[in-house]
Design a protein around this motif. Sequence first.
Motif, PDB file in Angstrom:
ATOM      1  N   CYS A 187      -3.542  -5.564  -8.151  1.00  0.00           N
ATOM      2  CA  CYS A 187      -3.650  -4.248  -7.529  1.00  0.00           C
ATOM      3  C   CYS A 187      -2.329  -3.495  -7.639  1.00  0.00           C
ATOM      4  O   CYS A 187      -1.258  -4.070  -7.430  1.00  0.00           O
ATOM      5  CB  CYS A 187      -4.026  -4.377  -6.052  1.00  0.00           C
ATOM      6  N   TYR A 188      -2.434  -2.225  -7.952  1.00  0.00           N
ATOM      7  CA  TYR A 188      -1.265  -1.349  -7.962  1.00  0.00           C
ATOM      8  C   TYR A 188      -0.946  -0.916  -6.534  1.00  0.00           C
ATOM      9  O   TYR A 188      -1.796  -1.020  -5.644  1.00  0.00           O
ATOM     10  CB  TYR A 188      -1.533  -0.118  -8.830  1.00  0.00           C
ATOM     11  N   PRO A 189       0.276  -0.431  -6.282  1.00  0.00           N
ATOM     12  CA  PRO A 189       0.595   0.050  -4.928  1.00  0.00           C
ATOM     13  C   PRO A 189      -0.347   1.164  -4.475  1.00  0.00           C
ATOM     14  O   PRO A 189      -0.818   1.969  -5.283  1.00  0.00           O
ATOM     15  CB  PRO A 189       2.033   0.569  -5.087  1.00  0.00           C
ATOM     16  N   VAL A 190      -0.610   1.207  -3.181  1.00  0.00           N
ATOM     17  CA  VAL A 190      -1.488   2.233  -2.608  1.00  0.00           C
ATOM     18  C   VAL A 190      -0.812   3.601  -2.739  1.00  0.00           C
ATOM     19  O   VAL A 190       0.398   3.739  -2.497  1.00  0.00           O
ATOM     20  CB  VAL A 190      -1.774   1.944  -1.131  1.00  0.00           C
ATOM     21  N   VAL A 191      -1.583   4.611  -3.132  1.00  0.00           N
ATOM     22  CA  VAL A 191      -1.056   5.969  -3.247  1.00  0.00           C
ATOM     23  C   VAL A 191      -1.823   6.896  -2.315  1.00  0.00           C
ATOM     24  O   VAL A 191      -2.936   6.586  -1.878  1.00  0.00           O
ATOM     25  CB  VAL A 191      -1.153   6.502  -4.700  1.00  0.00           C
ATOM     26  N   GLU A 192      -1.205   8.036  -2.020  1.00  0.00           N
ATOM     27  CA  GLU A 192      -1.892   9.087  -1.275  1.00  0.00           C
ATOM     28  C   GLU A 192      -2.302  10.181  -2.245  1.00  0.00           C
ATOM     29  O   GLU A 192      -1.511  10.598  -3.095  1.00  0.00           O
ATOM     30  CB  GLU A 192      -0.989   9.680  -0.197  1.00  0.00           C
ATOM     31  N   GLU A 231      -6.135  10.695   2.402  1.00  0.00           N
ATOM     32  CA  GLU A 231      -6.963  10.081   1.380  1.00  0.00           C
ATOM     33  C   GLU A 231      -6.068   9.169   0.540  1.00  0.00           C
ATOM     34  O   GLU A 231      -5.004   9.590   0.075  1.00  0.00           O
ATOM     35  CB  GLU A 231      -7.625  11.146   0.502  1.00  0.00           C
ATOM     36  N   LEU A 232      -6.506   7.941   0.370  1.00  0.00           N
ATOM     37  CA  LEU A 232      -5.724   6.927  -0.329  1.00  0.00           C
ATOM     38  C   LEU A 232      -6.468   6.473  -1.576  1.00  0.00           C
ATOM     39  O   LEU A 232      -7.666   6.728  -1.735  1.00  0.00           O
ATOM     40  CB  LEU A 232      -5.469   5.720   0.582  1.00  0.00           C
TER      41      LEU A 232
END
Length: 639
Positions: free
Chosen positions: A285-290, A270-271
């Motif tokens: 946009c902020y960096p993609v996180v998990e 889930e991201l």
Amino acid sequence: MLHLHQSIVLSGHRITHFVLPRGATAVADTTVRFSMENSACCKEKLFASHSMHTPSSRSLACLASSEGHDPLTRKDDLPVHGLSEKIVGVLGGGQLGRMLCQAASEMAVKVIVLDPLESCPASAIAYDHVVGSFDDSATVEEFAKRCGILTVEIEHVDAASLEKLEQHGVDCQPKASTIRIIQDKYLQKVHFSRHGIPLPEFMQIDDLEGAKRAGDLFGYPLMVKSKRLAYDGRGNAVAKTAEELSSAVAALGGFERGLYVEKWAPFVKELAVIVARGRDNSVLCYPVVETIHKENICHIVKAPASIPWKIGKQATDIAHKAVCSLEGAGVFAVELFLTRDGQVLLNEVAPRPHNSGHHTIESCYTSQFEQHLRAVIGLPLGDPSMKTPAAIMYNILGEEEGEQGFRLANRLMGRALNIKGAAIHWYDKPEMRKQRKMGHITIVGSSLGTVEAQLNALLSEEGRDCQSAVQPRVGIIMGSDSDLPVMKDAARILDAFDVPYEVRIVSAHRTPDVMFRYASSAQERGIQVIIAGAGGAAHLPGMVASLTPLPVIGVPVRASVLDGLDSLLSIVQMPRGVPVATVAVNNATNAGLLAVRMLGVGDPDLLARMSQYQEDTKEDVLTKAEKLQREGWESYLNP
């Protein structure tokens, strides 16, 4: 004695805002005195004493503003003390409202909150807290009169009231239309589907027969969801078979509540992406996180997500497109599924700061809370990039009810104080309940492997000292122990610079599976540079470089024949696209120094120490030259 609400505010020694309780009257010679009352938040309480004179609205107006407002004065000419004079009103005073107030205090932006709980988390630090329901139309309308901008920290508000306020000129950000779409998750799906955004398949269900048709169409397991008032795991139920549909529907309150179903998304991760949109429609946009969930509640957030670059780009593009389809400014959280076959599907969107963005307070140049304020006020958006290589956020959820739950949380936070790079956020909620979000801990560090190891140590039952395990930054590897007499020089350099490292025997020919595992996992474990020594065919540096994005420094080791020239040529003759840095034969010293310089690019202390090393070597040479000149070569050689 007339008690005044805390909304009486001071600017220097001048009262700039004056609100009387219902039924009270102002008097011409009202005098004000101040007293401090001891309380949890140590707020100022103001009291007014008055004499029996005829009330005067003119005198009240003078008290309300000693500066006056000249109608001929241009807006640009009005004084602005600080970044903005606008008062930001927030519907909701939970932990998100609290952290908005904390970010606002750093910029001296005034934030007032509307929340029904007198002891809500934001009440202690808000510019003002109005006790009242944020989904009551009359209360919201009255609250809005005090605000220059109205925003939300929870989407479950009265959208109709916001639409009415907008029609009367109230500045709502994001727009009421966005709140209306977001607060009904089925409408969300319809909206994003119309804008071509990839989603799990979905359909509305009105009765059990409709639910069974959906099950026949989508298969099982089947996700059954409430349209409204669904968050933190509430409003979701899984039916694993057709026989479980009735119980799933009942668990959600029945069809009259408004339900829909989604085809099960076989996700592997889930991201989430935090997206900021300015009033000028600029988007960052902020960096993609998990995100990792526990009983459907966000439990851990890893930043950045360990995913291929293409997947990250796809997730960011979807999040950007989704937010651009909505109206208004602010921070939005876009939650996504990454499926087994590499698809990225939108799950849902929140029109506000979000749990998945809490790490940004410590890990990014601009936190999501400061960004939300910038966006709704109309200030330029801040840099959303990370200022630390990695961060992990852990939600402090209630483990037990009541005092026992508080004691467990206190112990956990006490251990966290011993962790380098850890920050504790306690929301100061007065009541402890199981699975309730009570606070969070963020740990920042040089790699995800490092911060994950620290979190695991924190959560271990023994609660051992999390500082004891130093994570290596450099990996020194060699094909055989016969290379160790050469490779030890790299270790000595790293010791001199206090750079943690590990030494391993990893043969490209005899243990290729070990080499593969080592190279593939090095980055995740926190290794930043690999020094690989090899003699003869010297395949180790190149093979490792082909398996990791980390920089690899090859050290040609002199073998019994060819004086190491074969190793040197093998290392430098790598094909295009697989670079390996190379030093002279047997010169592991330079390999260690090169590794320090590489690390120094992002480590000011190491860079300063490298400069000092160069200065020391210079002084050493000058000292020797002076001695030679003073004593002559014969005495120099025969001291």
